[in-house]
Design a protein around this motif. Structure first.
Motif, PDB file in Angstrom:
ATOM      1  N   SER B 394       6.467  -6.206   1.181  1.00 29.04           N
ATOM      2  CA  SER B 394       5.041  -6.348   1.447  1.00 29.04           C
ATOM      3  C   SER B 394       4.610  -5.522   2.660  1.00 29.04           C
ATOM      4  CB  SER B 394       4.723  -7.831   1.660  1.00 29.04           C
ATOM      5  OG  SER B 394       3.743  -8.004   2.630  1.00 29.04           O
ATOM      6  N   SER B 395       5.407  -5.572   3.748  1.00 24.20           N
ATOM      7  CA  SER B 395       4.980  -4.838   4.941  1.00 24.20           C
ATOM      8  C   SER B 395       5.100  -3.338   4.736  1.00 24.20           C
ATOM      9  CB  SER B 395       5.757  -5.305   6.168  1.00 24.20           C
ATOM     10  OG  SER B 395       7.132  -5.098   5.989  1.00 24.20           O
ATOM     11  N   ALA B 396       6.142  -2.895   4.029  1.00 21.37           N
ATOM     12  CA  ALA B 396       6.275  -1.454   3.780  1.00 21.37           C
ATOM     13  C   ALA B 396       5.142  -0.966   2.881  1.00 21.37           C
ATOM     14  CB  ALA B 396       7.638  -1.145   3.151  1.00 21.37           C
ATOM     15  N   ALA B 397       4.826  -1.764   1.843  1.00 19.97           N
ATOM     16  CA  ALA B 397       3.787  -1.345   0.906  1.00 19.97           C
ATOM     17  C   ALA B 397       2.406  -1.346   1.559  1.00 19.97           C
ATOM     18  CB  ALA B 397       3.785  -2.245  -0.329  1.00 19.97           C
ATOM     19  N   SER B 398       2.099  -2.407   2.320  1.00 21.32           N
ATOM     20  CA  SER B 398       0.758  -2.475   2.896  1.00 21.32           C
ATOM     21  C   SER B 398       0.666  -1.647   4.171  1.00 21.32           C
ATOM     22  CB  SER B 398       0.381  -3.934   3.176  1.00 21.32           C
ATOM     23  OG  SER B 398       1.272  -4.500   4.106  1.00 21.32           O
ATOM     24  N   HIS B 399       1.576  -1.888   5.103  1.00 20.34           N
ATOM     25  CA  HIS B 399       1.495  -1.283   6.428  1.00 20.34           C
ATOM     26  C   HIS B 399       1.832   0.211   6.412  1.00 20.34           C
ATOM     27  CE1 HIS B 399       1.032  -2.250  10.632  1.00 20.34           C
ATOM     28  NE2 HIS B 399       1.993  -1.400  10.893  1.00 20.34           N
ATOM     29  N   LEU B 401       2.520   2.257   3.521  1.00 16.38           N
ATOM     30  CA  LEU B 401       2.020   3.107   2.439  1.00 16.38           C
ATOM     31  C   LEU B 401       0.488   3.019   2.333  1.00 16.38           C
ATOM     32  CD1 LEU B 401       4.725   2.674  -0.352  1.00 16.38           C
ATOM     33  CD2 LEU B 401       4.426   4.564   1.239  1.00 16.38           C
ATOM     34  N   TYR B 402      -0.022   1.805   2.085  1.00 13.27           N
ATOM     35  CA  TYR B 402      -1.454   1.683   1.834  1.00 13.27           C
ATOM     36  C   TYR B 402      -2.294   2.160   3.016  1.00 13.27           C
ATOM     37  CZ  TYR B 402      -5.975  -0.346   0.632  1.00 13.27           C
ATOM     38  OH  TYR B 402      -7.298  -0.516   0.369  1.00 13.27           O
ATOM     39  N   PHE B 403      -1.995   1.645   4.207  1.00 12.13           N
ATOM     40  CA  PHE B 403      -2.853   1.987   5.344  1.00 12.13           C
ATOM     41  C   PHE B 403      -2.572   3.367   5.931  1.00 12.13           C
ATOM     42  CE2 PHE B 403      -3.460  -2.653   5.382  1.00 12.13           C
ATOM     43  CZ  PHE B 403      -4.844  -2.643   5.275  1.00 12.13           C
ATOM     44  N   ARG B 404      -1.503   4.029   5.526  1.00 12.26           N
ATOM     45  CA  ARG B 404      -1.224   5.368   6.024  1.00 12.26           C
ATOM     46  C   ARG B 404      -1.635   6.434   5.030  1.00 12.26           C
ATOM     47  NH1 ARG B 404       0.719   6.168  11.377  1.00 12.26           N
ATOM     48  NH2 ARG B 404       0.675   4.011  12.085  1.00 12.26           N
ATOM     49  N   VAL B 405      -1.520   6.110   3.750  1.00 12.19           N
ATOM     50  CA  VAL B 405      -1.754   7.137   2.745  1.00 12.19           C
ATOM     51  C   VAL B 405      -3.139   6.992   2.119  1.00 12.19           C
ATOM     52  CG1 VAL B 405      -0.880   8.162   0.616  1.00 12.19           C
ATOM     53  CG2 VAL B 405       0.708   7.191   2.279  1.00 12.19           C
ATOM     54  N   ILE B 406      -3.511   5.766   1.784  1.00 15.00           N
ATOM     55  CA  ILE B 406      -4.752   5.584   1.026  1.00 15.00           C
ATOM     56  C   ILE B 406      -5.932   5.327   1.957  1.00 15.00           C
ATOM     57  CG2 ILE B 406      -5.913   4.196  -0.728  1.00 15.00           C
ATOM     58  CD1 ILE B 406      -2.955   3.731  -1.827  1.00 15.00           C
ATOM     59  N   LYS B 408      -6.860   5.379   5.612  1.00 12.36           N
ATOM     60  CA  LYS B 408      -6.221   5.817   6.846  1.00 12.36           C
ATOM     61  C   LYS B 408      -6.802   5.201   8.115  1.00 12.36           C
ATOM     62  CE  LYS B 408      -4.173   9.998   5.118  1.00 12.36           C
ATOM     63  NZ  LYS B 408      -4.348  11.389   4.802  1.00 12.36           N
ATOM     64  N   THR B 409      -8.090   4.910   8.102  1.00 11.89           N
ATOM     65  CA  THR B 409      -8.659   4.397   9.354  1.00 11.89           C
ATOM     66  C   THR B 409      -9.497   3.146   9.132  1.00 11.89           C
ATOM     67  OG1 THR B 409     -10.470   5.948   8.992  1.00 11.89           O
ATOM     68  CG2 THR B 409      -8.790   6.576  10.631  1.00 11.89           C
ATOM     69  N   GLY B 410      -9.722   2.449  10.214  1.00  9.20           N
ATOM     70  CA  GLY B 410     -10.704   1.372  10.247  1.00  9.20           C
ATOM     71  C   GLY B 410     -10.370   0.131   9.466  1.00  9.20           C
ATOM     72  N   ALA B 411      -9.095  -0.268   9.442  1.00  9.55           N
ATOM     73  CA  ALA B 411      -8.757  -1.517   8.766  1.00  9.55           C
ATOM     74  C   ALA B 411      -8.806  -2.656   9.771  1.00  9.55           C
ATOM     75  CB  ALA B 411      -7.361  -1.417   8.158  1.00  9.55           C
ATOM     76  N   GLN B 416      -5.987  -6.153   6.899  1.00  3.79           N
ATOM     77  CA  GLN B 416      -4.554  -5.869   6.888  1.00  3.79           C
ATOM     78  C   GLN B 416      -3.753  -7.043   6.343  1.00  3.79           C
ATOM     79  OE1 GLN B 416      -2.510  -4.038  10.072  1.00  3.79           O
ATOM     80  NE2 GLN B 416      -4.308  -3.030  10.880  1.00  3.79           N
ATOM     81  N   MET B 417      -4.141  -8.246   6.761  1.00  7.49           N
ATOM     82  CA  MET B 417      -3.435  -9.430   6.288  1.00  7.49           C
ATOM     83  C   MET B 417      -3.638  -9.649   4.812  1.00  7.49           C
ATOM     84  SD  MET B 417      -2.291 -12.096   8.551  1.00  7.49           S
ATOM     85  CE  MET B 417      -3.412 -13.435   8.349  1.00  7.49           C
ATOM     86  N   LEU B 418      -4.890  -9.405   4.369  1.00 12.47           N
ATOM     87  CA  LEU B 418      -5.199  -9.603   2.957  1.00 12.47           C
ATOM     88  C   LEU B 418      -4.345  -8.669   2.106  1.00 12.47           C
ATOM     89  CD1 LEU B 418      -7.000 -11.085   0.898  1.00 12.47           C
ATOM     90  CD2 LEU B 418      -8.544  -9.121   1.010  1.00 12.47           C
ATOM     91  N   VAL B 419      -4.296  -7.385   2.532  1.00 13.72           N
ATOM     92  CA  VAL B 419      -3.505  -6.418   1.762  1.00 13.72           C
ATOM     93  C   VAL B 419      -2.026  -6.806   1.789  1.00 13.72           C
ATOM     94  CG1 VAL B 419      -2.795  -4.008   1.614  1.00 13.72           C
ATOM     95  CG2 VAL B 419      -5.161  -4.566   2.116  1.00 13.72           C
ATOM     96  N   GLY B 420      -1.552  -7.262   2.966  1.00 15.58           N
ATOM     97  CA  GLY B 420      -0.167  -7.716   3.069  1.00 15.58           C
ATOM     98  C   GLY B 420       0.127  -8.851   2.097  1.00 15.58           C
ATOM     99  N   ARG B 421      -0.809  -9.795   2.009  1.00 19.39           N
ATOM    100  CA  ARG B 421      -0.611 -10.936   1.110  1.00 19.39           C
ATOM    101  C   ARG B 421      -0.668 -10.511  -0.355  1.00 19.39           C
ATOM    102  NH1 ARG B 421      -3.618 -15.207   5.034  1.00 19.39           N
ATOM    103  NH2 ARG B 421      -1.717 -16.314   5.592  1.00 19.39           N
ATOM    104  N   ILE B 422      -1.612  -9.600  -0.666  1.00 21.62           N
ATOM    105  CA  ILE B 422      -1.694  -9.137  -2.056  1.00 21.62           C
ATOM    106  C   ILE B 422      -0.404  -8.416  -2.436  1.00 21.62           C
ATOM    107  CG2 ILE B 422      -2.888  -7.549  -3.623  1.00 21.62           C
ATOM    108  CD1 ILE B 422      -5.474  -8.245  -2.077  1.00 21.62           C
TER     109      ILE B 422
END
Lengths: 108, 557
Positions: B394-399, B401-406, B408-411, B416-422
């Motif tokens: 979960s942390s690798a996918a959200s923290h 991949l998602y927030f670095r690649v898709i 990039k800013t302003g989360a 962040q928690m919501l994406v981590g949980r999803i």
């Protein structure tokens, strides 16, 4: 792992405090680490694998000694090594005034 | 309902209830709590959590059985899986804690480059996922054997409970649940072990007393066509070279596994990380020092139980376990002449490694509550590891991949928690599916997960801390070459992805190739780093910074 000599030549701004302690701290850390890793290797790979057959000729309490090192002795040794490391590093931390004894991680 | 089933239900419901209560009490609201439990976990609790995180269904259910049949060569697992903690404690944990953020790929990203971070995030997900599927399947087996539930429903039930406490509590919930799970699993492991040791030798300390039965066990083993327990290099075809390499691979893999490393981020201080490593190995060694004794005693009891017996007069446990297909008896044999753990060996009695621990109370003739406790312990081992792995995914996918690649800013923190949980929820759904339809590689999970961790993470983490000149291009080239080299050899020698199993080259088994892969990674990283520009001053200063518990300047200000 041998860049100890290169340290301290980086572009630290002049107002930063004396950082020569860092090299001494790091050297002590590395020396401790190498000694402990040498023991780690000798007991596990040495006694438990490379020398297991000759050691198995000695039998104590029913255990061939090589087998005992492979299945019991090495694990006890690992445990002691980590404890020695943690305690010794506390000593080094104290010596350099960077101990983290209280929970917040501040200086005591 | 049989007596065993009653006690199994009793212990399963009791322990699951405890986990859920703990999770509810430690539910989280902030990202820092979700990923690293606010870095406030006391050392002793963190040690127990690491131990539960680390000891999987394989350690609890499988290891003693493996050692029973491998004998002396079973030490690859004992030394490999504990010796890695020395490397972790001395070479990685304090420094990674000092740097102190959320994930392992994040360290690699800061230290080297964003592209290395992506490779690392993908490796972390692949390694963890391979591993989690095995845990799910292991949990399913426990349920189907003890509760008569189908494996499918077993997997779903395990997943629902994990979902509840991992999604709700994140790292904080997982940590305290793992402490409870450690307690359950170690009690469940030690009670039968002590009882069997006392029954067999009159000394209730298995670690000391199993020496007494080794001579007898060797003699009986020979009678049934099995290798002697005490003979070195009899259990693995590759001999000494292979035993050496497998042990080294498991050590390097242990030190490189993201779900173990991440647990050192949760302590308050660098000093806490050092002592956590000690407590972790202390708690782990309670089980690991007992496992070879359990293996030896159970094998002795097993062989004595079938000695001179015909297929009709065998002990009851053989029939109970026969129903699962994990024990088979040659009904035409007059008396049991040969025993083996290999399905195709044609022996009169074939016993799967994985049942020996779970069946040890029955084999040793212990009462039903202990059998039920054993089942709860096996579940605790599978669930605690699965939860730790799901958090890494979960942390690798959200923290990373998602927030670095898709995005990039302003989360925001909330986002962040919501994406981590999803991400965690999706990972659990995929894990349920894969646990029910296990892909071919699950049986090889140990080889894969450890080989890949050893050949990708370990070298670049070590070089990242101890060699300032290691740079981004070097780490990228090193990681990829280690990965490709190791995976290629595994696919060449194992029957996975539809490939045939080819002969081992130079007696190196697929479990041992990780050590060679790590060497490849080391060499390539060093060579490429030397040929390209050194890292920036900022990065070199960062490496300098993580070598000390805290900066003195900060202390004095």
């Amino acid at each position: 792992m041998s860049d100890v000599a290169h340290e301290g030549n980086s572009g630290v701004p002049p107002e930063a405090e004396d950082i020569s302690w860092r090299q001494r701290y790091w050297k002590k850390n590395l020396r401790l680490m190498l000694v402990l890793l040498a023991v780690w290797f000798t007991v596990s790979f040495g006694f438990g694998i490379l020398l297991i057959e000759p050691l198995n000729n000695i039998v104590i309490l029913g255990f061939p000694l090589g087998l005992w090192f492979a299945q019991q002795g090495s694990v006890y040794t690992f445990l002691i090594l980590i404890l020695v490391y943690a305690l010794w590093m506390d000593k080094i931390d104290d010596e350099f005034g960077v101990a983290e004894r209280n929970d917040e991680g501040g200086y005591k | 309902m049989t007596e065993t089933q009653f006690w199994t239900f009793f212990f399963i419901i009791l322990t699951f209830g405890i986990y859920i209560i703990i999770a509810w009490r430690s539910r989280v609201k902030e990202t820092k709590e979700f990923y690293v439990a606010s870095q406030g976990v006391p050392t002793l609790a963190n040690g127990a959590a690491i131990a539960a995180d680390w000891m999987s269904a394989a350690s609890f259910i499988g290891m003693a059985g493996l050692i029973a049949f491998l004998g002396s060569d079973g030490s690859v697992y004992l030394m490999g899986w504990t010796g890695g903690y020395v490397l972790l404690a001395l070479l990685l944990a304090p420094y990674l804690r000092k740097w102190g953020k959320f994930t392992v790929p994040e360290f690699v990203g800061d230290r080297y480059s964003e592209s290395v971070r992506l490779v690392a995030a993908i490796c972390a997900i692949v390694v963890s996922f391979t591993y989690v599927v095995g845990q799910m399947a292991g949990g399913g087996i426990v349920f189907s054997r003890f509760l008569g539930l189908s494996i499918e429903w077993g997997v779903v039930l395990v997943a629902v409970v994990i979902f509840f406490y991992a999604v709700l509590g994140g790292m904080k919930g997982i940590t305290y649940t793992q402490v409870a799970q450690y307690t359950v699993l170690i009690i469940a492991y030690l009670i039968p072990a002590f009882a069997v040791a006392y029954q067999t030798t009159g000394i209730p300390i298995p670690q000391i007393s199993y020496g007494q039965i080794l001579a007898e066990l060797d003699a009986l083993s020979a009678e049934f066509g099995l290798a002697a327990f005490t003979e070195a290099f009899a259990g693995r075809a590759g001999g000494q070279v292979d035993v050496f390499l497998v042990t080294l691979s498991l050590m390097l893999g242990t030190a490189g596994l993201p779900h173990v490393i991440i647990r050192f981020y949760t302590t308050k201080t660098v000093r806490g990380a050092r002592y956590s490593a000690f407590w972790a190995l202390f708690f782990i060694s309670l089980l690991y020092l007992t496992a070879p004794a359990v293996g030896a005693f159970t094998k002795l009891n097993l062989l004595q139980g079938v000695q001179g017996q015909s297929p009709d007069t065998l002990p009851d446990w053989i029939n109970t376990w026969g129903a699962t297909g994990l024990v088979t008896v040659n009904q035409d044999a007059e008396t049991i002449q040969s025993v083996s753990n290999i399905a195709t060996s044609g022996a009169d009695l074939i016993v799967n490694n994985d049942i020996l621990v779970l069946a040890s109370p029955e084999i040793g003739g212990l009462p039903a509550p202990i059998v039920g406790l054993m089942a709860a312990g096996g579940m605790a081992a599978a669930m605690s590891t699965a939860a730790g792995l799901l958090l890494v995914i979960s942390s690798a996918a959200s923290h990373d991949l998602y927030f670095r690649v898709i995005k990039k800013t302003g989360a925001s923190d909330k986002e962040q928690m919501l994406v981590g949980r999803i991400a965690m929820a999706v990972a659990i759904l995929v894990a349920i599916w894969a646990g029910i339809n296990p892909p071919a590689f699950v049986a090889q999970v140990v080889a894969f997960a450890f080989g890949l961790a050893a050949s990708t993470f370990f070298p670049i983490l070590i070089l990242g801390i101890f060699w300032k000149k290691a740079n981004g291009p070097g780490a990228t080239a090193g990681m990829l070459s280690g990965l490709v080299f190791t995976a290629t050899y595994m696919i060449y020698t194992l029957e996975v992805f539809g490939t045939g199993a080819n002969d081992h080259i130079l007696n190196v088994s697929p479990e041992g190739i990780g050590a060679v892969g790590a060497a490849v990674n080391f060499i390539v990283t060093v060579v490429v780093s030397k040929l390209t520009a050194p890292p920036s001053q900022v990065v070199q200063e960062m490496v300098e910074e993580i070598r000390y518990p805290q900066t003195r300047a900060a202390v004095r200000s």
